[in-house]
Structure formats: structure tokens, C-alpha cells
Scaffold this active site. Structure first.
Site, PDB file in Angstrom:
ATOM      1  N   ILE A   1       1.091  -1.143   0.102  1.00 33.19           N
ATOM      2  CA  ILE A   1      -0.104  -0.077   0.092  1.00 33.19           C
ATOM      3  C   ILE A   1       0.909   1.285   0.054  1.00 33.19           C
ATOM      4  CG2 ILE A   1      -1.843   1.391   1.303  1.00 33.19           C
ATOM      5  CD1 ILE A   1      -2.369  -1.521   2.638  1.00 33.19           C
TER       6      ILE A   1
ATOM      7  N   SER B   1       4.681   3.056   1.911  1.00 36.18           N
ATOM      8  CA  SER B   1       5.958   3.084   2.730  1.00 36.18           C
ATOM      9  C   SER B   1       6.149   4.265   3.469  1.00 36.18           C
ATOM     10  CB  SER B   1       6.850   2.169   2.198  1.00 36.18           C
ATOM     11  OG  SER B   1       7.266   3.012   0.902  1.00 36.18           O
ATOM     12  N   GLY B   2       6.234   4.089   4.654  1.00 37.76           N
ATOM     13  CA  GLY B   2       6.591   5.279   5.468  1.00 37.76           C
ATOM     14  C   GLY B   2       7.935   5.351   5.615  1.00 37.76           C
TER      15      GLY B   2
ATOM     16  N   SER C   1       8.775   2.198   7.828  1.00 37.18           N
ATOM     17  CA  SER C   1       7.930   0.973   7.529  1.00 37.18           C
ATOM     18  C   SER C   1       7.652   0.848   6.326  1.00 37.18           C
ATOM     19  CB  SER C   1       6.829   0.778   8.368  1.00 37.18           C
ATOM     20  OG  SER C   1       5.838   1.876   7.838  1.00 37.18           O
TER      21      SER C   1
ATOM     22  N   ASP D   1       2.685  13.821  14.916  1.00 35.33           N
ATOM     23  CA  ASP D   1       2.920  13.720  13.367  1.00 35.33           C
ATOM     24  C   ASP D   1       1.610  13.766  12.536  1.00 35.33           C
ATOM     25  OD1 ASP D   1       4.280  13.469  10.928  1.00 35.33           O
ATOM     26  OD2 ASP D   1       4.681  11.282  10.944  1.00 35.33           O
TER      27      ASP D   1
HETATM   28  N1  ATP Z   1      -4.103   0.724   8.355  1.00 31.65           N
HETATM   29  C1  ATP Z   1      -4.021   0.836   6.984  1.00 31.65           C
HETATM   30  N2  ATP Z   1      -4.853   0.857   6.004  1.00 31.65           N
HETATM   31  C2  ATP Z   1      -4.414   1.436   4.954  1.00 31.65           C
HETATM   32  N3  ATP Z   1      -3.116   1.971   4.571  1.00 31.65           N
HETATM   33  C3  ATP Z   1      -2.340   2.206   5.809  1.00 31.65           C
HETATM   34  C4  ATP Z   1      -2.837   1.700   6.948  1.00 31.65           C
HETATM   35  N4  ATP Z   1      -1.862   2.183   7.646  1.00 31.65           N
HETATM   36  C5  ATP Z   1      -0.761   2.671   6.956  1.00 31.65           C
HETATM   37  N5  ATP Z   1      -1.165   2.895   5.633  1.00 31.65           N
HETATM   38  C6  ATP Z   1      -0.654   3.494   4.608  1.00 31.65           C
HETATM   39  O1  ATP Z   1       0.848   3.342   4.679  1.00 31.65           O
HETATM   40  C7  ATP Z   1       1.538   4.544   4.705  1.00 31.65           C
HETATM   41  C8  ATP Z   1       2.586   4.219   5.812  1.00 31.65           C
HETATM   42  O2  ATP Z   1       1.920   4.004   6.978  1.00 31.65           O
HETATM   43  P1  ATP Z   1       2.278   4.787   8.337  1.00 31.65           P
HETATM   44  O3  ATP Z   1       2.426   6.170   8.295  1.00 31.65           O
HETATM   45  O4  ATP Z   1       1.956   4.131   9.571  1.00 31.65           O
HETATM   46  O5  ATP Z   1       4.024   4.227   8.386  1.00 31.65           O
HETATM   47  P2  ATP Z   1       5.291   5.154   8.844  1.00 31.65           P
HETATM   48  O6  ATP Z   1       6.447   4.339   8.603  1.00 31.65           O
HETATM   49  O7  ATP Z   1       4.993   5.439  10.335  1.00 31.65           O
HETATM   50  O8  ATP Z   1       5.007   6.677   8.108  1.00 31.65           O
HETATM   51  P3  ATP Z   1       5.606   8.055   8.215  1.00 31.65           P
HETATM   52  O9  ATP Z   1       6.536   8.168   7.114  1.00 31.65           O
HETATM   53  O10 ATP Z   1       4.376   8.699   8.229  1.00 31.65           O
HETATM   54  O11 ATP Z   1       5.956   7.902   9.594  1.00 31.65           O
HETATM   55  C9  ATP Z   1       0.259   5.239   5.313  1.00 31.65           C
HETATM   56  O12 ATP Z   1       0.872   6.633   4.946  1.00 31.65           O
HETATM   57  C10 ATP Z   1      -0.864   4.773   4.707  1.00 31.65           C
HETATM   58  O13 ATP Z   1      -1.075   5.492   3.312  1.00 31.65           O
END
Ligand code: ATP
Length: 826
Positions: A454, A456-457, A460, A599
Site C-alpha cells: 500500500i 511505505s513510510g 515501515s 505527526d
Molecule cells: N491501516 C492502514 N490501512 C491502509 N493504509 C495504511 C494503513 N496504515 C498505513 N497505511 C498506509 O501506509 C502509509 C505508511 O504508514 P504509516 O504512516 O503508519 O508508516 P510510517 O512508517 O510510520 O510512516 P511515516 O513516514 O508517516 O512515519 C500510510 O501513509 C498509509 O497510506
């Protein structure tokens, strides 16, 4: 919308030789089925082609290859069913905003939506009936681009009806097909192989030839055996097949939810009974199919092929756990039992004779089913005890409608017993349960099939996955290796927060999680971290299974702005109110739990079943009980939404006090989100680099530009959130009561109130452009008109309360008076 009903029906052509579907055996709309034969003919041809050494049918069937292009059919199907999102343009918009720190979050695009190999309708193939249930779910939830939908849809059609129609389609080939039916077991598998090879062609990154060949080889072996060529080598030579079977078996052998097995929503299933000429049975009642299947086994084991290719995931042949479900379904006697069609794999297996077979052939239908299971998995004795446990488990949940079935169930248990003993004896033959990590994630022993990445952040990657009960989830995978323990600790804390926020409607729900580094998790749970500076050496991961969100606010906004583009319109205020309120409520939930998110940005609000939910607590912090602020080790957040204090966290202010971040920091971020919702860009969007942003955001004298908007309350609301001084920013309970969300009630009709409101009305009319004065008027009006909003009716009679209200009133009047004086002076 019934996705199936919308599948277009290709016009009949000379090549499109479809045998009419027998109405007796087909109880649902056939439109979807008629669209699939060409695909299936290709499929049969592919199957036959691989059977060249066994027969000579290929030349007969070859001309059919040119039939109706499947993709066209699929494409139009997709267009009628699935909403599509123009991801690219949204990404562009996001990338403008998150220029320096975090890239746009949902990166679903044609290249990566199904990265990871497995296509969404692999899941359909794994568990077709349950997938029928969630087919719409998948389609409507998908942010897949068209081309992916095309692939997926193709498989929907394939799994719905192709076997039947294809088998029935070509009268001229009936003889060959009958001959072929004697190899049905192998055909079933070969069809599976076709599916696998089809995947191989389409996503060859994930299915290597060697693997495929091993399946093929093993399948051929099974078919040879089905002709009587039983040999002791079989056990060895089917090992490769068993491996693949085992993978999917593991997936299905997880505890199935009752609904996945007996739910009425699992009503669409297809099975083909070769023994009674190819037929389509779309809403097949289990009892019917069960009897069919059973009698076929007894009479003509070699012909018994409830051919169904659903149970293939690319490169993975589905396992006999399907038969567990079938057994379960049998005891339930419910229409449309999930996995009913699974008997293909099972019965294909049943053609493989082993020592158990002759005994069991004499037995009941159940025994026959067990034969299938036993035959298919004779080599897999180590896991059989578990299978039988699964049976018992599932059956114990299933409502029993017929006593006879209950007997059958008992018999089933009895039959399992000797095998359990055998399985313990045969421990040496036990094989490790394996799964293909390219296709599945395993979290706490449960398998989740990948459907695509979906997004990547920063830390993650998040994948769309499907569980064995066919529920779609998001799986967040965080790699720990190489990170320092403090960071890893932070990631684990996200789990802790999500656990704390379980059951809160506006927070994404954590379904399951696993931290492979158990020691780390234990430390987090204890609230201590002894090894802060060390780095995680082991290949540890955090897996979080989360509710799946369809779209995030960032994409929603960009869509909204795209709609308005060119019409010189401003965003719809009611739309804004609706989502702004949900945003506030979500953040209020965590603030009440003494958690600061840190955030907040549109990408971290996900739409789940129509409501916005907050995600990503990766850098959230808990507020200590003796303070309202938190201290951070580092700057955090996404630049465009970061508060002045987040930039200056831990520095000293003009008075020598350490700058800390707390709830007001989140309020600033909310202000930036609201600003973006109103104007389509963040307040500091024109400053592109980190330093440029840093400079203006941390400058207390910098004036944020607000373009005029029609509603002065909206302007006021943005300013309340974006006050530079964090102490001036409103808190969420106040924001939830802001006149933008709660417009003042119209004046009451009573004459005495009328008089007082007239005065107020007059004053507020003269200061329409002054939100502060308007707000004071509004508050006075509320106090006069409805004091019970502030106190209970009972306390209104108390002198003390009355005095309090009066002093509140005079305080407001004084403020209004002061405000009017100030504006006169200006
Ligand atoms: N439960 C979910 N359902 C659908 N898409 C999701 C979900 N959780 C995360 N995502 C998608 O994945 C992306 C990254 O998730 P998330 O923000 O939790 O990761 P992160 O590594 O903490 O990102 P960030 O760079 O914002 O810190 C989100 O912006 C979203 O688009």
C-alpha cells in the site's frame, strides 16, 4: 453493487462456443459465467498442452486459442465495478507538501500496488466462496490502478465460471473431454497449474520456472497414478507438490471464522461435476454437492473431479484443509458453503491410492472425503493431528441442523484417531510447515496473504493482506535490524498506544502484532530500556495487523481539489465541517489518553468504512502525569505540519525555559491541515527547503497569509489553531464548540429575549469583519438564550450559580466593549 452481475457478457461469436448452463444446477445469474469461457478455453488448452505426453488432444483444441480477448472483458468489468483513484496526480500534490521530510504516503501506483508478487485475486482462488463474499470488498477497497484491476477481474471470472463453461463449451471436444475426465484429478491440478503458469507469465518475478515445473511434474505424477500406475516412487516424486500444498494448507489451516465457512454471504461458489457432464453450479447447496461428490468418488474414483481451480495461489497448490472446510460445511448443511469447490484438489488426491483407500472406499461419504484427505496428505502425517483438531474446532462452532451429520462428524473424529497415532509414529517423515515469504506474512502463527504494497513510510512498509477468513487488513512491517534500541523501542511503543486505544472508534484498530525480538518487546511492556545505545543486530521485525483503510485524507483532499479545479470554487463548507469534526474527535481521543501524536498530517487520517481514523503512532509520546508537555530526543514530525516548538524542541526560550511539545503542538498541525483543506495548500507551502520553512515557522512575527473566505468563523478557527504562541492555541474541546462547527442558534421568539438579541444583533452586524467581536456576541447570546447549556437546570436556581453566570456575562460584555474600543482606535 453486485460486482458479479456487472460483469459484461461478450457477444456470442462463432468461436464462443458456450454450452447453455443447466438451470437445474445454476441458481444465480449466469451473466458473469458466460463471460469467462474464452479464458477458460485458453486454460483448458494450456492444461491439455501440458498433457501432450498423455494424449493427442492438443490439435483439436488449438484453434480455440484465438477466442475473445479476456482482457477486454475484464477491463469493462472493472470500470463498472471499481472506483478508481487518480493516484498519480495526488502524489504530485502531496510531494509538494512533504518536500523535505516524508514522502507522500499512499504510493499505490501501477508499478507497486501489487509489489510483493501476489495479485489480489490470488486470494479469490484460495478461498473462492469467501472471496465471493469479499470480492466487492476488495474491488471497492482497492486503490489499484486499472491495469491491476484488469488482472484481478480476469481471475474473478476465471474462478467463477470458467471450468464449467469451458468444459461445456466445446461440444466437438466432448469425447476428448470425456477421455480427459478420466484424468480429471490431473486436469484439476493442471488447471491449477495453468493458473500458476498464468501468474508466472504475468508476474514472473515471483514464480520461478523451477518451482512451477516441480508442481507440474508432481501433478503429472498424480495423474499417472490415477490411471493405475501406482508406484512406490510416488511418495517421493510428489514431494514437490506436497510442499506447495503444504503452504496453502498452512494458510487455510488457521482457525477459520465461522462466517467464512457457513456465512450466507459466501453464497457464490462454482463447482464442476465432470461425471455428470460439465455443469455450472453457482449457488450450490452444500448438501447437494456433497452428495454428488461423494457418490462420484464411490462409483468412479477416477472420474470424480469436482474440478475447480480456485485453490491455487500462484505457485502454490491449495491443500486439503479445504476438505476440512468441506467436512465442516457438511455438518452444517448450509447453502453455499465456502470452499465447497475445494473438492477438486481433494478428489484429485483421492485418485491417488494408498493403503487406506480400499478400506475407506467402503465407508460413508465422509469416509470418502477422508480418503481424499488422507490420500492427498499421506506423506504429511505430522500435521494431520492438527488437521483433525481443526475439524473438531470448526465443527464445534458450526450450527448442526441434521442429526445424521452429527453422526458423520463423530465418525470423522473416530477416523482421525488412528491417523493421529500414525502421525506420531511417522514423526521422522514430518516436514516442517513452510510458507513462501514472498506470498505470505506470518504473524503469531497466522498467515496473511500479500495482496500488494500500500505504501511505505519513513520507517515501515505497509501491505494490503488477506487473512484466511478472507478479511482484508493492512500489515505494517518495520525492520528492526540496524536500528538503535531507542528507536526500536519507539516502534514498539506504537503497539502499546494502539493497544491502549483499542475500541476507540476514531483510532485505527490493531488486530494482531508480533515483535520478533521478544526481549525488546518485554522491555517496552515493562517500560524500561536497558540497552539504549546498542543497535539491534538480529534480523528482527515488528508486524502489525491493522484495520484496512480505503483512502487517506491527503488523497481525499487532492481528489476534492481536482473536482473543484477550473470552477473557481471554494471547498464545500459542509464537507469541511464533516471531516474537520471527525479529525478533532480523533485527536481529542488521544489527547484525553494523554498521548501527543506529533505527526498529524492528512496522510495519517484514513477513511475506514466512511469514518476518518487516526493512524501512525510511530513517534507519538505519552504525557507524563505530572506535566502537560513532553520532551523529545529529536525533532519530529512532517515539516509542513510541524509547530514552532517542534522545531525548537528542547531549546531554551527567551525566558530560559526549555521548549517542550505537548498537545498544542498537535493543534498547530491541525491548523495546518485545516488551512490545507480550505486553501488546498499548507500555510508555508511556498517555502520549499527545510531552512526556509524553519525560518518562517519559528519566527514569532511572521504573519501567515489568509486569503479571504466567505465565512469569518472559518478564518477565526484557523487562527485559533495557528497562533504562534502555543498557550494561545485553543484546545480541542473548545475547537469542537467553535461557532464554525456549532453555529449560533437563531434568536428565540420570546419578546424579552428578542430585545436583548436585537441589541446583540445590532452590535454583531456592525462588526461582521471582526471575528473576535462576533464571537463575543455569540457567546453572550448563548449565555442569555441558553444558560442551561453551561449548568444544570437544578443549579440555575442556586444563587452561587446565578452569580457565576452574571459575572461570566459581565466579563464577556467587558471584553466586547474593549474589543469595540480597540477596533475604533485601529
Ligand atoms: N491501516 C492502514 N490501512 C491502509 N493504509 C495504511 C494503513 N496504515 C498505513 N497505511 C498506509 O501506509 C502509509 C505508511 O504508514 P504509516 O504512516 O503508519 O508508516 P510510517 O512508517 O510510520 O510512516 P511515516 O513516514 O508517516 O512515519 C500510510 O501513509 C498509509 O497510506
Amino acid at each position: 453493487m453486485d460486482g458479479k452481475a456487472n460483469l459484461p457478457v461478450p457477444p456470442p461469436t462463432a468461436n464462443n462456443l458456450i454450452r447453455p448452463i443447466n438451470p437445474d444446477t445454476t441458481s444465480s445469474s449466469s451473466s458473469s459465467f458466460t463471460s469467462s469461457p474464452p479464458g477458460f478455453l485458453r486454460h483448458v488448452q494450456a492444461a491439455l498442452k501440458r498433457h501432450r505426453p498423455l494424449g493427442t488432444m492438443q490439435s483439436n483444441i488449438r484453434p480455440k486459442r484465438s477466442i475473445v480477448p479476456q482482457r477486454e472483458v475484464s477491463r469493462s468489468s472493472t470500470l463498472t465495478i471499481g472506483p478508481t483513484v487518480d493516484i498519480k496526480s495526488q502524489d504530485i500534490l502531496l510531494s509538494q507538501e512533504d518536500v523535505s521530510i516524508i514522502p507522500p504516503s499512499i504510493s499505490v501506483n501501477s508499478s507497486n500496488a501489487f509489489e510483493g508478487g501476489c495479485k489480489p485475486f490470488d486470494a479469490q482462488e484460495c478461498c473462492p466462496n469467501a472471496m465471493a463474499k469479499c470480492k466487492d470488498k476488495i474491488i471497492t477497497h482497492s486503490l489499484q490502478v486499472e491495469s491491476q484491476n484488469i488482472e484481478g477481474q480476469k481471475k474473478v471470472q476465471f474462478s467463477i465460471g470458467n471450468n464449467t463453461t469451458a468444459l461445456g463449451a466445446d461440444d466437438g471436444k466432448a469425447t476428448e473431454l470425456e477421455k480427459l475426465s478420466s484424468h480429471m484429478g490431473s486436469l484439476a491440478l493442471t488447471e491449477m497449474e495453468w493458473a500458476a503458469s498464468s501468474h508466472l507469465e504475468e508476474s514472473n518475478a515471483f514464480y520461478q520456472d523451477s518451482k512451477h515445473q516441480s508442481v507440474l511434474q508432481a501433478e503429472s505424477e498424480v495423474s499417472l497414478r490415477s490411471e493405475g500406475g501406482v508406484s512406490s516412487q510416488l511418495a517421493k516424486r510428489t514431494t514437490a507438490l506436497q510442499d506447495h500444498l503444504q503452504q496453502f494448507r498452512n494458510f487455510l489451516s488457521q482457525p477459520a471464522t465461522l462466517s467464512s465457512v457457513v456465512g450466507p454471504s459466501c453464497a457464490t461458489t462454482t463447482s464442476v461435476h465432470s461425471s455428470s457432464a460439465p455443469m455450472l453450479n453457482s449457488t450450490t447447496h452444500y448438501s447437494h454437492s456433497h452428495l454428488d461428490g461423494g457418490s462420484n468418488v464411490a462409483a468412479e474414483p477416477l472420474k470424480d473431479s469436482n474440478v475447480n481451480s480456485h485453490f491455487i495461489t500462484p505457485g502454490v497448490v491449495k491443500s486439503s484443509n479445504i476438505s476440512l472446510k468441506e467436512t465442516n460445511g457438511m455438518s452444517v448443511d448450509q447453502p453455499a458453503v465456502a470452499f465447497q469447490g475445494s473438492s477438486s484438489a481433494i478428489n484429485a488426491g483421492s485418485t491417488v491410492k494408498d493403503s487406506d483407500l480400499s478400506k475407506e472406499q467402503q465407508g460413508s461419504i465422509l469416509k470418502e472425503i477422508n480418503i481424499s484427505k488422507n490420500a492427498s496428505y499421506n506423506n504429511d502425517k505430522s500435521t494431520r493431528g492438527k488437521e483433525s483438531a481443526d475439524i473438531t474446532n470448526i465443527q464445534s462452532q458450526a450450527p448442526m441442523s441434521k442429526t445424521s451429520f452429527s453422526d458423520v462428524k463423530l465418525e470423522s473424529s473416530k477416523l482421525e484417531k488412528p491417523e493421529k497415532a500414525a502421525s506420531s509414529k511417522g514423526a521422522s517423515a514430518a516436514r516442517k510447515r513452510t510458507y513462501d515469504p514472498d506470498l505470505f506474512f506470518k504473524v503469531n502463527g497466522k498467515l496473511y496473504q500479500r495482496l500488494g504494497k500500500i505504501g511505505s513510510g519513513g520507517s515501515s512498509e505497509v501491505h494490503k493482506v488477506i487473512s484466511s477468513d478472507c478479511t482484508i487488513y493492512a500489515l505494517k512491517k518495520i525492520k528492526l535490524k540496524g536500528r538503535d534500541y531507542a528507536t526500536a523501542y519507539g516502534f514498539c511503543q506504537e503497539i502499546e498506544y494502539l493497544n491502549r486505544l483499542k475500541g476507540k472508534n476514531n483510532i485505527i484498530q490493531l488486530i494482531d502484532y508480533e515483535v520478533t525480538d521478544k526481549a525488546l518487546l518485554a522491555e517496552v511492556m515493562r517500560g524500561s530500556l536497558s540497552n539504549k545505545d546498542a543497535r539491534v543486530k538480529d534480523d528482527g521485525y515488528i508486524y502489525m495487523v491493522l484495520e484496512y483503510g480505503e483512502i487517506d485524507l491527503a488523497h481525499m483532499l487532492s481528489q476534492k481539489w481536482k473536482e473543484l479545479d477550473g470552477y473557481d470554487q471554494t471547498i464545500d463548507e459542509n464537507w469541511l465541517r464533516f471531516y474537520w469534526q471527525q479529525i478533532l474527535q480523533a485527536v481529542n481521543t488521544i489527547h484525553e489518553e494523554r498521548i501527543v501524536h506529533s505527526d498529524l498530517k492528512p496522510a495519517n487520517f484514513l477513511l475506514v468504512k466512511g469514518s476518518l481514523k487516526l493512524i501512525d503512532f510511530g513517534i507519538a509520546k505519552a504525557i507524563m502525569s505530572d506535566t502537560t508537555n513532553i520532551q523529545r530526543d529529536s525533532q519530529v514530525g512532517t515539516l509542513s505540519y510541524m509547530s514552532p516548538e517542534a522545531f525548537m524542541c528542547n531549546e531554551s526560550d527567551a525566558n530560559g525555559n526549555i521548549i517542550k511539545c505537548g498537545r498544542p503542538s498537535d493543534i498547530w498541525s491541525l491548523g495546518c491541515i485545516l488551512y490545507q483543506m480550505v486553501y488546498g495548500r499548507t500555510p508555508f507551502a511556498e517555502y520549499k527547503t527545510f531552512w526556509a520553512k524553519f525560518k518562517v515557522i519559528t519566527d514569532p512575527n511572521y504573519e501567515i497569509t489568509y486569503e479571504p473566505v466567505s465565512n469569518p468563523w472559518l478564518l477565526d478557527l484557523m487562527k485559533r489553531c495557528l497562533a504562534w504562541d502555543r498557550n494561545e492555541r485553543w484546545r480541542i474541546p473548545q475547537l469542537l464548540q467553535h461557532p464554525f462547527l456549532v453555529p449560533p442558534a437563531p434568536p428565540h421568539a420570546s419578546s424579552s429575549q428578542d430585545q436583548s438579541f436585537k441589541l446583540l444583533q445590532f452590535i454583531s452586524e456592525t462588526c461582521i469583519d471582526d471575528p473576535d467581536a462576533s464571537k463575543l456576541c455569540c457567546q453572550i447570546q448563548q449565555l442569555l438564550g441558553d444558560p442551561l447549556k453551561l449548568i444544570t437546570p437544578h443549579s440555575l436556581s442556586s444563587r452561587e450559580q446565578q452569580r457565576k453566570l452574571l459575572s461570566q456575562m459581565s466579563e464577556l460584555c467587558l471584553q466586547l466593549q474593549q474589543r469595540l474600543t480597540n477596533t475604533d482606535e485601529e
